[in-house]
Enzyme design. Structure first.
Site, PDB file in Angstrom:
ATOM      1  N   HIS A   3       0.838  -1.207   0.000  1.00 49.30           N
ATOM      2  CA  HIS A   3       0.000   0.000   0.000  1.00 49.30           C
ATOM      3  C   HIS A   3       0.877   1.263   0.000  1.00 49.30           C
ATOM      4  O   HIS A   3       0.595   2.225  -0.709  1.00 49.30           O
ATOM      5  CB  HIS A   3      -0.872   0.069   1.260  1.00 49.30           C
ATOM      6  CG  HIS A   3      -1.889  -1.022   1.405  1.00 49.30           C
ATOM      7  ND1 HIS A   3      -2.057  -1.733   2.568  1.00 49.30           N
ATOM      8  CD2 HIS A   3      -2.820  -1.510   0.533  1.00 49.30           C
ATOM      9  CE1 HIS A   3      -3.038  -2.604   2.428  1.00 49.30           C
ATOM     10  NE2 HIS A   3      -3.516  -2.502   1.198  1.00 49.30           N
TER      11      HIS A   3
ATOM     12  N   LYS B 186     -16.388  -7.590   6.800  1.00 53.02           N
ATOM     13  CA  LYS B 186     -15.058  -8.209   6.728  1.00 53.02           C
ATOM     14  C   LYS B 186     -14.477  -8.504   8.099  1.00 53.02           C
ATOM     15  O   LYS B 186     -13.433  -9.139   8.198  1.00 53.02           O
ATOM     16  CB  LYS B 186     -14.099  -7.298   5.960  1.00 53.02           C
ATOM     17  CG  LYS B 186     -14.217  -7.435   4.451  1.00 53.02           C
ATOM     18  CD  LYS B 186     -12.950  -6.928   3.781  1.00 53.02           C
ATOM     19  CE  LYS B 186     -12.962  -7.180   2.285  1.00 53.02           C
ATOM     20  NZ  LYS B 186     -11.775  -6.642   1.633  1.00 53.02           N
TER      21      LYS B 186
ATOM     22  N   ARG C 279      -2.463  -6.188  -8.593  1.00 54.61           N
ATOM     23  CA  ARG C 279      -1.435  -7.182  -8.322  1.00 54.61           C
ATOM     24  C   ARG C 279      -1.389  -8.269  -9.381  1.00 54.61           C
ATOM     25  O   ARG C 279      -0.352  -8.612  -9.901  1.00 54.61           O
ATOM     26  CB  ARG C 279      -1.661  -7.826  -6.949  1.00 54.61           C
ATOM     27  CG  ARG C 279      -1.248  -6.964  -5.810  1.00 54.61           C
ATOM     28  CD  ARG C 279      -1.828  -7.439  -4.521  1.00 54.61           C
ATOM     29  NE  ARG C 279      -3.271  -7.210  -4.518  1.00 54.61           N
ATOM     30  CZ  ARG C 279      -4.043  -7.407  -3.464  1.00 54.61           C
ATOM     31  NH1 ARG C 279      -3.543  -7.878  -2.357  1.00 54.61           N
ATOM     32  NH2 ARG C 279      -5.340  -7.150  -3.529  1.00 54.61           N
TER      33      ARG C 279
ATOM     34  N   SER D 162      -2.916  -7.910   3.365  1.00 59.82           N
ATOM     35  CA  SER D 162      -3.091  -7.711   4.813  1.00 59.82           C
ATOM     36  C   SER D 162      -3.365  -9.025   5.545  1.00 59.82           C
ATOM     37  O   SER D 162      -2.926  -9.201   6.690  1.00 59.82           O
ATOM     38  CB  SER D 162      -4.224  -6.723   5.078  1.00 59.82           C
ATOM     39  OG  SER D 162      -3.919  -5.480   4.500  1.00 59.82           O
TER      40      SER D 162
HETATM   41  P1  ADP Z   1      -9.615  -4.061  -0.475  1.00 63.22           P
HETATM   42  O1  ADP Z   1     -10.349  -4.595   0.692  1.00 63.22           O
HETATM   43  O2  ADP Z   1     -10.300  -2.973  -1.215  1.00 63.22           O
HETATM   44  O3  ADP Z   1      -8.980  -5.103  -1.372  1.00 63.22           O
HETATM   45  P2  ADP Z   1      -7.007  -3.576   0.562  1.00 63.22           P
HETATM   46  O4  ADP Z   1      -6.812  -2.827   1.819  1.00 63.22           O
HETATM   47  O5  ADP Z   1      -6.629  -4.998   0.536  1.00 63.22           O
HETATM   48  O6  ADP Z   1      -8.464  -3.294   0.192  1.00 63.22           O
HETATM   49  O7  ADP Z   1      -6.260  -2.837  -0.617  1.00 63.22           O
HETATM   50  C1  ADP Z   1      -6.508  -1.500  -0.959  1.00 63.22           C
HETATM   51  C2  ADP Z   1      -5.869  -1.210  -2.285  1.00 63.22           C
HETATM   52  O8  ADP Z   1      -4.482  -1.486  -2.204  1.00 63.22           O
HETATM   53  C3  ADP Z   1      -6.403  -2.058  -3.441  1.00 63.22           C
HETATM   54  O9  ADP Z   1      -6.370  -1.280  -4.604  1.00 63.22           O
HETATM   55  C4  ADP Z   1      -5.403  -3.166  -3.549  1.00 63.22           C
HETATM   56  O10 ADP Z   1      -5.327  -3.668  -4.863  1.00 63.22           O
HETATM   57  C5  ADP Z   1      -4.134  -2.410  -3.215  1.00 63.22           C
HETATM   58  N1  ADP Z   1      -3.149  -3.367  -2.714  1.00 63.22           N
HETATM   59  C6  ADP Z   1      -3.330  -4.339  -1.813  1.00 63.22           C
HETATM   60  N2  ADP Z   1      -2.210  -5.064  -1.641  1.00 63.22           N
HETATM   61  C7  ADP Z   1      -1.280  -4.512  -2.468  1.00 63.22           C
HETATM   62  C8  ADP Z   1       0.078  -4.808  -2.771  1.00 63.22           C
HETATM   63  N3  ADP Z   1       0.694  -5.845  -2.233  1.00 63.22           N
HETATM   64  N4  ADP Z   1       0.701  -4.019  -3.651  1.00 63.22           N
HETATM   65  C9  ADP Z   1       0.053  -2.988  -4.208  1.00 63.22           C
HETATM   66  N5  ADP Z   1      -1.216  -2.681  -4.014  1.00 63.22           N
HETATM   67  C10 ADP Z   1      -1.881  -3.421  -3.140  1.00 63.22           C
END
Ligand code: ADP
Length: 175
Positions: free
Chosen positions: A32, A56, A105, A143
């Site tokens: 992130h 969630k 990703r 996460s």
């Molecule tokens: P969501 O519940 O919307 O998937 P996340 O908190 O997992 O939310 O992710 C928020 C954003 O960050 C999304 O656009 C996701 O694709 C991006 N994201 C999550 N993990 C990564 C990563 N490892 N590298 C880059 N972007 C990521």
């Protein structure tokens, strides 16, 4: 003819290009942060929109997630973070954002992101979605994996910033 005076701050705010970065961020990790760092070079301000997302069942409540985001992005100029349980298209409108940014990703992320981007543009035509391709080191990072490893006392220092590491330790030590 009357002359209107505007303060520099007001004009600066008016001209700012604001991007909203929506997600759950439970908790924020280096994938992130990498997206936020790169987005900060394209926009004047990044606003994290932390989805409250009760279905969630997040480990951290939205205030904790905001605190972790702000701590982990101190080095990035002009970052804000707020929670929301509404539509991201409305959040973007309320914060005068010109764009939404999402990380991409895998190819499998694309279909969902494409659908969301189309819907968000339909709901708010002033906002465009940018899909930023993840740096290769973070492709497998998410996460849930961070939480799973932290729970079993594994080393997560490569995946999260120190403030997040500390908070995860606190959470799992208590449970
Ligand atoms: P969501 O519940 O919307 O998937 P996340 O908190 O997992 O939310 O992710 C928020 C954003 O960050 C999304 O656009 C996701 O694709 C991006 N994201 C999550 N993990 C990564 C990563 N490892 N590298 C880059 N972007 C990521």
């Amino acid at each position: 003819q009357s002359i209107r005076w505007y303060s520099i701050n007001f004009l600066e705010e008016l001209l700012m290009r604001i991007v909203v970065y929506p997600g759950t961020f439970d908790p924020i990790h280096r994938g992130h942060i990498d997206i936020a760092e790169r987005a900060s070079k394209l926009f004047d301000q990044i606003i994290f929109a932390v989805a409250i997302n009760s279905e969630k069942n997040p480990l951290f409540n939205s205030d904790e997630r905001i605190e972790l985001i702000l701590g982990a992005t101190k080095h990035i100029p002009n970052v804000k973070a707020y929670s929301t349980d509404g539509l991201i298209a409305d959040f973007a409108r309320d914060h005068k954002a010109v764009a939404l940014i999402r990380g991409l990703r895998h190819v499998s992320d694309f279909e969902f992101e494409f659908q969301m981007a189309t819907m968000n543009h339909h709901l708010n035509e002033n906002v465009s979605t940018l899909l930023m391709v993840t740096s290769e080191h973070y492709i497998h990072l998410n996460s849930s994996v961070v939480k799973d490893v932290a729970k079993l006392n594994g080393d997560i220092s490569k995946f999260v910033s120190s403030n997040v590491m500390l908070k995860l330790k606190e959470k799992f030590d208590r449970s």
